[in-house]
Design a protein around this motif. Sequence first.
Motif, mmCIF file in Angstrom:
data_model
loop_
_atom_site.group_PDB
_atom_site.id
_atom_site.type_symbol
_atom_site.label_atom_id
_atom_site.label_comp_id
_atom_site.label_asym_id
_atom_site.label_seq_id
_atom_site.Cartn_x
_atom_site.Cartn_y
_atom_site.Cartn_z
ATOM 1 N N ILE A 1 -49.404 -11.408 -45.552
ATOM 2 C CA ILE A 1 -48.954 -12.018 -44.291
ATOM 3 C C ILE A 1 -50.163 -12.420 -43.458
ATOM 4 C CG2 ILE A 1 -47.819 -11.547 -42.083
ATOM 5 C CD1 ILE A 1 -45.747 -9.920 -43.684
ATOM 6 N N ARG A 2 -51.135 -11.524 -43.344
ATOM 7 C CA ARG A 2 -52.343 -11.832 -42.564
ATOM 8 C C ARG A 2 -53.103 -13.010 -43.170
ATOM 9 N NH1 ARG A 2 -53.397 -5.708 -41.741
ATOM 10 N NH2 ARG A 2 -52.401 -5.423 -39.727
ATOM 11 N N GLN A 3 -53.231 -13.020 -44.484
ATOM 12 C CA GLN A 3 -53.976 -14.096 -45.146
ATOM 13 C C GLN A 3 -53.289 -15.450 -44.982
ATOM 14 O OE1 GLN A 3 -54.315 -12.543 -49.125
ATOM 15 N NE2 GLN A 3 -56.306 -11.586 -48.717
ATOM 16 N N VAL A 4 -51.979 -15.470 -45.176
ATOM 17 C CA VAL A 4 -51.240 -16.725 -45.035
ATOM 18 C C VAL A 4 -51.299 -17.198 -43.584
ATOM 19 C CG1 VAL A 4 -48.947 -17.784 -45.163
ATOM 20 C CG2 VAL A 4 -49.743 -16.305 -47.015
ATOM 21 N N HIS A 5 -51.135 -16.271 -42.652
ATOM 22 C CA HIS A 5 -51.188 -16.632 -41.233
ATOM 23 C C HIS A 5 -52.555 -17.206 -40.876
ATOM 24 C CE1 HIS A 5 -51.185 -16.189 -36.858
ATOM 25 N NE2 HIS A 5 -49.878 -16.336 -36.960
ATOM 26 N N THR A 6 -53.608 -16.568 -41.331
ATOM 27 C CA THR A 6 -54.966 -17.047 -41.049
ATOM 28 C C THR A 6 -55.202 -18.421 -41.673
ATOM 29 O OG1 THR A 6 -55.813 -14.788 -40.875
ATOM 30 C CG2 THR A 6 -57.428 -16.523 -41.326
ATOM 31 N N ALA A 7 -54.775 -18.585 -42.916
ATOM 32 C CA ALA A 7 -54.944 -19.876 -43.588
ATOM 33 C C ALA A 7 -54.186 -20.983 -42.862
ATOM 34 C CB ALA A 7 -54.481 -19.776 -45.038
#
Length: 133
Positions: free
Chosen positions: A6-12
């Motif tokens: 979730i954090r990675q997708v949100h950051t991307a």
Amino acid sequence: MSTAAIRQVHTALTWGLAAVWLINGLVCKVLLLVPRHQQIVGRILDDEYAAPLTRAIGVAEVGMALWVLSGIKLRWCVALQMILVTSMNVLEYGLALDLLLWHQLNALFAGLFVLLLWYYGFVLTPARQQLAQ
């Protein structure tokens, strides 16, 4: 989806959405490196003021990129983006269809972009905020 995912997708998506606004605003409009944008503005608003209006729109788009990156009032930011993209594309479709990069397909890409914005702002962001608590 896992917390890390979730954090990675949100950051991307944050960086990707900001890049869309920054490139379209700075490169295409402020620097006037894509003449089609000025032609569209001229068709919709007035050829006489197309260059300064295109640059002003570009500055606003750069501001939108900064707002996305700031994370401040993100749902408001996303809602405004959805409204702007939809209204801009309706105007362009009705008044400058021949100048659009993908002509009728622009509506499809704009719709997909709005769906991505909705997912980012109203599904993914709340999930990320819950994880932070």
